[in-house]
Design a protein around this motif. Structure first.
Motif, PDB file in Angstrom:
ATOM      1  N   LEU A 186       0.873  -1.163   0.000  1.00 31.29           N
ATOM      2  CA  LEU A 186       0.000   0.000   0.000  1.00 31.29           C
ATOM      3  C   LEU A 186       0.912   1.214   0.000  1.00 31.29           C
ATOM      4  CD1 LEU A 186      -2.638   1.589   0.390  1.00 31.29           C
ATOM      5  CD2 LEU A 186      -2.446   1.151   2.843  1.00 31.29           C
ATOM      6  N   VAL A 188       1.599   5.382  -0.448  1.00 31.17           N
ATOM      7  CA  VAL A 188       0.957   6.684  -0.320  1.00 31.17           C
ATOM      8  C   VAL A 188       1.960   7.793  -0.603  1.00 31.17           C
ATOM      9  CG1 VAL A 188      -0.687   5.810   1.387  1.00 31.17           C
ATOM     10  CG2 VAL A 188       1.395   6.966   2.163  1.00 31.17           C
ATOM     11  N   TYR A 222       5.252   3.283   2.394  1.00 33.12           N
ATOM     12  CA  TYR A 222       4.673   2.010   1.971  1.00 33.12           C
ATOM     13  C   TYR A 222       4.395   1.125   3.182  1.00 33.12           C
ATOM     14  CZ  TYR A 222       6.691   3.319  -2.556  1.00 33.12           C
ATOM     15  OH  TYR A 222       7.040   3.981  -3.714  1.00 33.12           O
ATOM     16  N   ILE A 231      -8.500  -0.754  -1.253  1.00 35.18           N
ATOM     17  CA  ILE A 231      -7.918   0.502  -0.784  1.00 35.18           C
ATOM     18  C   ILE A 231      -8.871   1.205   0.181  1.00 35.18           C
ATOM     19  CG2 ILE A 231      -8.811   1.973  -2.631  1.00 35.18           C
ATOM     20  CD1 ILE A 231      -5.245   2.068  -1.215  1.00 35.18           C
ATOM     21  N   TRP A 234      -8.437   1.160   4.041  1.00 30.62           N
ATOM     22  CA  TRP A 234      -7.354   1.876   4.704  1.00 30.62           C
ATOM     23  C   TRP A 234      -7.636   3.382   4.687  1.00 30.62           C
ATOM     24  CZ3 TRP A 234      -3.053   0.001   7.255  1.00 30.62           C
ATOM     25  CH2 TRP A 234      -2.892  -1.392   7.212  1.00 30.62           C
ATOM     26  N   ASP A 236      -6.981   7.256   6.025  1.00 30.17           N
ATOM     27  CA  ASP A 236      -5.731   7.974   6.263  1.00 30.17           C
ATOM     28  C   ASP A 236      -5.253   7.764   7.697  1.00 30.17           C
ATOM     29  OD1 ASP A 236      -6.202   8.817   3.718  1.00 30.17           O
ATOM     30  OD2 ASP A 236      -6.201  10.966   4.170  1.00 30.17           O
ATOM     31  N   ILE A 239      -3.701   4.348   8.093  1.00 29.01           N
ATOM     32  CA  ILE A 239      -2.387   4.295   7.438  1.00 29.01           C
ATOM     33  C   ILE A 239      -1.314   4.897   8.339  1.00 29.01           C
ATOM     34  CG2 ILE A 239      -1.028   5.262   5.539  1.00 29.01           C
ATOM     35  CD1 ILE A 239      -3.570   4.922   3.795  1.00 29.01           C
ATOM     36  N   ILE A 261      -2.560  13.016   2.912  1.00 27.19           N
ATOM     37  CA  ILE A 261      -2.252  12.005   1.907  1.00 27.19           C
ATOM     38  C   ILE A 261      -2.908  12.414   0.589  1.00 27.19           C
ATOM     39  CG2 ILE A 261      -2.668   9.604   1.229  1.00 27.19           C
ATOM     40  CD1 ILE A 261      -2.333   8.819   4.149  1.00 27.19           C
ATOM     41  N   LYS A 264      -3.028   7.303  -2.929  1.00 28.24           N
ATOM     42  CA  LYS A 264      -2.825   5.991  -2.321  1.00 28.24           C
ATOM     43  C   LYS A 264      -3.203   4.916  -3.338  1.00 28.24           C
ATOM     44  CE  LYS A 264      -5.857   6.825   1.065  1.00 28.24           C
ATOM     45  NZ  LYS A 264      -6.763   6.612   2.243  1.00 28.24           N
TER      46      LYS A 264
END
Length: 391
Positions: A186, A188, A222, A231, A234, A236, A239, A261, A264
């Protein structure tokens, strides 16, 4: 249309090849299925190894890199309770640069436009023909829908894993190797200054994490996640919480600074190699022939190394009638391809958790050895900072 080299793909590999050929008086035409804006905006690699930087400088493409790129002397390797700096310059005399693929693409596009390079964007139905003759061609429909043909002496596939070039290598000689890893990244982009001076590669029981950067004001981070992770799962906040945990927020006073962010995405991890990288008058370069997981920062650098070998080979072939380098291209390029494929696999399997406690102890043992052994640290540094082109 008639040219010496027809290049399929206008990403960094294709435009760098066109640039190097033009410098030695070899003409080319480039075709690309995507728009120029799409190619320019693709967020990919961010680390340039020493060999790539040397090639860009030697070909007159180093000015903005030297002004705006951020030279890094090494990386941090980390696991819970410990963080160790590996100084590549001290170990090998070589360093790396933070300079995103978008910046490399911008530099290549600028010089291509300045010299009047012929590039056809947004083409469709691209097909390669007569590759086993000395008059190969590429056909396509242009953005207006009109059918076009490029007749050439050589065709080069720089069109990645989804382009048509890879499949044109004869099935009688084509071999492929592929590994799909049981996890993804993942990734960002965050509009916040990096919280570290060098990249952090972190092993953690919850999964791998990495702190990279794109500039003084943009961070790239990452997280290891399961394959097929939505996605939407997840947020912000989730994350940043996972990054803080895995990167060791608060460890020895170090803090991770969160920020907005801006992008992503989930990136699957796989290795792929196809051989040979030449079939008749078709040559492959970059992702058309090989893909590596991003852990070792080798994707863009490996494509540049391919082109650094291929350009002088085609110049010798087309201007001097000397086929020696062209005939050796596939074998020579594949030595580096397999070295980088192994290094990327090694970094990936050392740092990503599987949930197996036995494997976890082996990973920690490997990390301790790399960080405490001159030989181990030098081996990582030598591979990460980049072997000479032609290795």
């Amino acid at each position: 249309m008639r040219t010496q080299v027809a290049i399929v793909g206008a990403g960094p590999a294709g435009l760098l090849l066109a640039h190097l050929l033009a410098a030695d008086g070899v003409e080319s035409i480039v075709v690309e299925s995507r728009s120029e804006e799409y190619v320019a905006a693709r967020i990919r690699a961010g680390i340039l190894e020493q060999s790539t930087v040397d090639l860009l400088r030697a070909s007159g493409l180093g000015d903005r890199l030297d002004r705006e790129g951020d030279q890094h002397h090494g990386i941090y390797l980390q696991w819970p309770g410990e963080r160790h700096h590996l100084d590549f310059v001290e170990l090998t005399g070589r360093s790396v640069w933070v300079y995103g693929q978008t910046e490399v693409q911008a530099d290549l596009a600028a010089v291509a436009h300045a010299r009047g390079q012929e590039i056809h964007y947004e083409v469709g139905d691209t097909a390669l023909h007569d590759l086993d003759t000395d008059r190969p061609s590429v056909t396509f429909t242009d953005r207006s829908g009109a059918a076009q043909r490029i007749e050439a002496d050589v065709v080069v596939g720089c069109d990645g894993s989804f382009g048509p070039s890879r499949a044109e290598v004869s099935s009688a000689v084509r071999r492929t190797w592929e590994k799909t890893y049981p996890y993804s990244w993942l990734g960002v982009l965050a509009a916040v200054a990096p919280s570290t001076d060098e990249l952090i590669y972190a092993w953690h029981p919850d999964g791998f994490a990495m702190h990279s950067m794109r500039s003084e004001t943009v961070s790239r981070l990452y997280l290891q996640v399961p394959n097929d992770t939505p996605i939407e799962d997840w947020s912000d906040d989730r994350i940043w919480e996972a990054l803080a945990t895995r990167l060791g927020h608060g460890q020895d006073g170090w803090t991770l600074t969160p920020g907005p962010i801006t992008d992503k995405s989930v990136l699957p991890m796989r290795s792929f190699v196809q051989t040979p990288m030449r079939h008749g008058r078709l040559f492959l370069a970059g992702d058309a022939a090989h893909i590596v997981p991003p852990t070792g920062a080798k994707g863009l650098n490996l494509a540049a190394a391919d082109v650094g070998l291929l350009a002088p080979a085609l110049v010798a072939m087309l201007r001097k009638g000397d086929h020696t380098l062209a005939d050796a291209y596939s074998e020579t390029a594949l030595r580096r391809v397999w070295r980088c494929t192994h290094f990327s696999w090694w970094m990936t399997t050392m740092l990503h958790t599987s949930g197996d406690p036995f494997e976890a102890e082996l990973q920690l043992s490997q990390l301790r050895w790399v960080c405490s052994s001159q030989a181990g640290a030098t081996g990582l540094a030598e591979n990460y900072a980049g072997l000479p082109i032609g290795f």
